[in-house]
Design an enzyme around this catalytic site. Sequence first.
Site, PDB file in Angstrom:
ATOM      1  N   LYS A   9      26.386 -22.562 -27.424  1.00 42.30           N
ATOM      2  CA  LYS A   9      27.002 -23.654 -26.667  1.00 42.30           C
ATOM      3  C   LYS A   9      26.137 -24.918 -26.675  1.00 42.30           C
ATOM      4  CE  LYS A   9      29.645 -20.556 -23.623  1.00 42.30           C
ATOM      5  NZ  LYS A   9      29.904 -20.157 -22.204  1.00 42.30           N
ATOM      6  N   TYR A  49      39.811 -20.577 -24.754  1.00 44.78           N
ATOM      7  CA  TYR A  49      39.632 -20.173 -23.355  1.00 44.78           C
ATOM      8  C   TYR A  49      40.969 -20.038 -22.623  1.00 44.78           C
ATOM      9  CZ  TYR A  49      34.521 -20.644 -23.496  1.00 44.78           C
ATOM     10  OH  TYR A  49      33.178 -20.477 -23.767  1.00 44.78           O
ATOM     11  N   PHE A  57      37.767 -23.653 -12.801  1.00 42.10           N
ATOM     12  CA  PHE A  57      36.745 -24.239 -13.667  1.00 42.10           C
ATOM     13  C   PHE A  57      37.250 -24.563 -15.072  1.00 42.10           C
ATOM     14  CE2 PHE A  57      36.202 -19.553 -13.915  1.00 42.10           C
ATOM     15  CZ  PHE A  57      36.296 -19.348 -15.296  1.00 42.10           C
ATOM     16  N   ARG A  85      27.265  -8.439 -26.040  1.00 40.62           N
ATOM     17  CA  ARG A  85      27.429  -8.673 -24.591  1.00 40.62           C
ATOM     18  C   ARG A  85      26.161  -8.262 -23.842  1.00 40.62           C
ATOM     19  NH1 ARG A  85      31.770 -11.827 -22.891  1.00 40.62           N
ATOM     20  NH2 ARG A  85      31.353 -10.956 -20.824  1.00 40.62           N
ATOM     21  N   THR A  91      27.423 -13.286 -17.134  1.00 43.32           N
ATOM     22  CA  THR A  91      27.947 -14.658 -17.225  1.00 43.32           C
ATOM     23  C   THR A  91      27.091 -15.657 -16.445  1.00 43.32           C
ATOM     24  OG1 THR A  91      30.172 -13.711 -17.362  1.00 43.32           O
ATOM     25  CG2 THR A  91      30.016 -16.068 -16.853  1.00 43.32           C
ATOM     26  N   ARG A 102      21.045 -15.126 -21.648  1.00 39.28           N
ATOM     27  CA  ARG A 102      21.430 -15.949 -20.491  1.00 39.28           C
ATOM     28  C   ARG A 102      20.394 -15.861 -19.370  1.00 39.28           C
ATOM     29  NH1 ARG A 102      27.809 -14.262 -20.511  1.00 39.28           N
ATOM     30  NH2 ARG A 102      28.626 -16.055 -21.669  1.00 39.28           N
ATOM     31  N   ASN A 112      25.852 -21.679 -19.817  1.00 40.63           N
ATOM     32  CA  ASN A 112      25.153 -20.396 -19.939  1.00 40.63           C
ATOM     33  C   ASN A 112      24.838 -20.019 -21.381  1.00 40.63           C
ATOM     34  OD1 ASN A 112      27.734 -19.849 -20.702  1.00 40.63           O
ATOM     35  ND2 ASN A 112      28.086 -18.204 -19.239  1.00 40.63           N
ATOM     36  N   HIS A 115      28.448 -17.776 -26.005  1.00 40.32           N
ATOM     37  CA  HIS A 115      29.701 -17.036 -25.823  1.00 40.32           C
ATOM     38  C   HIS A 115      29.677 -15.832 -26.747  1.00 40.32           C
ATOM     39  CE1 HIS A 115      34.010 -16.068 -25.826  1.00 40.32           C
ATOM     40  NE2 HIS A 115      33.846 -15.898 -27.128  1.00 40.32           N
ATOM     41  N   GLU A 126      39.747 -14.407 -31.650  1.00 41.69           N
ATOM     42  CA  GLU A 126      38.822 -15.545 -31.602  1.00 41.69           C
ATOM     43  C   GLU A 126      38.305 -15.903 -33.001  1.00 41.69           C
ATOM     44  OE1 GLU A 126      37.093 -14.884 -27.055  1.00 41.69           O
ATOM     45  OE2 GLU A 126      35.794 -14.493 -28.754  1.00 41.69           O
TER      46      GLU A 126
HETATM   47  P1  IDP Z   1      31.876 -14.693 -20.342  1.00 39.93           P
HETATM   48  O1  IDP Z   1      31.499 -15.932 -21.145  1.00 39.93           O
HETATM   49  O2  IDP Z   1      30.673 -13.957 -19.842  1.00 39.93           O
HETATM   50  O3  IDP Z   1      32.867 -13.808 -21.038  1.00 39.93           O
HETATM   51  P2  IDP Z   1      34.105 -15.622 -18.687  1.00 39.93           P
HETATM   52  O4  IDP Z   1      34.417 -15.131 -17.318  1.00 39.93           O
HETATM   53  O5  IDP Z   1      34.999 -15.209 -19.804  1.00 39.93           O
HETATM   54  O6  IDP Z   1      32.574 -15.245 -18.998  1.00 39.93           O
HETATM   55  O7  IDP Z   1      34.062 -17.225 -18.607  1.00 39.93           O
HETATM   56  C1  IDP Z   1      34.058 -18.003 -19.779  1.00 39.93           C
HETATM   57  C2  IDP Z   1      33.078 -19.136 -19.589  1.00 39.93           C
HETATM   58  O8  IDP Z   1      33.540 -19.979 -18.535  1.00 39.93           O
HETATM   59  C3  IDP Z   1      31.675 -18.707 -19.127  1.00 39.93           C
HETATM   60  O9  IDP Z   1      30.845 -18.280 -20.185  1.00 39.93           O
HETATM   61  C4  IDP Z   1      31.169 -19.976 -18.483  1.00 39.93           C
HETATM   62  O10 IDP Z   1      30.731 -20.943 -19.435  1.00 39.93           O
HETATM   63  C5  IDP Z   1      32.436 -20.491 -17.806  1.00 39.93           C
HETATM   64  N1  IDP Z   1      32.550 -20.007 -16.411  1.00 39.93           N
HETATM   65  C6  IDP Z   1      32.835 -18.748 -15.994  1.00 39.93           C
HETATM   66  N2  IDP Z   1      32.892 -18.666 -14.657  1.00 39.93           N
HETATM   67  C7  IDP Z   1      32.653 -19.927 -14.201  1.00 39.93           C
HETATM   68  C8  IDP Z   1      32.592 -20.495 -12.872  1.00 39.93           C
HETATM   69  O11 IDP Z   1      32.757 -19.835 -11.852  1.00 39.93           O
HETATM   70  N3  IDP Z   1      32.318 -21.839 -12.817  1.00 39.93           N
HETATM   71  C9  IDP Z   1      32.123 -22.613 -13.926  1.00 39.93           C
HETATM   72  N4  IDP Z   1      32.186 -22.106 -15.180  1.00 39.93           N
HETATM   73  C10 IDP Z   1      32.435 -20.779 -15.320  1.00 39.93           C
HETATM   74 MG    MG Z   2      34.830 -14.070 -21.523  1.00 41.90          MG
END
Ligand code: IDP
Ligand code: MG
Length: 139
Positions: A9, A49, A57, A85, A91, A102, A112, A115, A126
């Site tokens: 990212k 996404y 968000f 993962r 996350t 992370r 973070n 991805h 994807e």
């Molecule tokens: P992941 O990347 O660990 O699979 P997901 O829940 O799929 O997590 O969320 C996708 C991306 O959205 C996260 O990697 C992060 O960049 C962003 N994200 C997730 N939860 C939040 C939040 O509560 N606030 C702001 N951004 C978030």
């Molecule tokens: Mg995800």
Amino acid sequence: MERSLVLIKPDAIERGLVGTIISRLEEVGLKLVAMKMLHMDKELARRHYAIHQDKPFFNSLVNYITSAPIIAIIFEGEKAVEVIRKTMGATDPAKAEAGTIRGDFGLDIEHNTIHGSDSTETATEEIKLFFGEDEIFSY
Ligand code: IDP
Ligand code: MG
């Protein structure tokens, strides 16, 4: 062999962490089979996404991921999805364990660093958004 999509990212590229992140994933035995640097447009970001489109968000996430170039990579390996993962960590960097990407480098829950696909089905979908089959190397 299983494949998964990784995105490095914008926050990681800005801080010069590309080599470190690729190394960590190679060190756990994953093989790079495709890689490109690109600036995602909003349409690609919204598709990638899409599962989060109703989350509060979502707009912020789309703006962030399209704010600067990213690096898209396909890694291949035994249980690649699960291994990535685990190597990425939770996350929210505040909750991710030390020693995970992370946990060590993430700035906050949005910024973070990386991805990784969350299932083999998601990985297949994807990967198609970022690469044609002719861009993927076979060993
Ligand atoms: P992941 O990347 O660990 O699979 P997901 O829940 O799929 O997590 O969320 C996708 C991306 O959205 C996260 O990697 C992060 O960049 C962003 N994200 C997730 N939860 C939040 C939040 O509560 N606030 C702001 N951004 C978030
Ligand atoms: Mg995800």
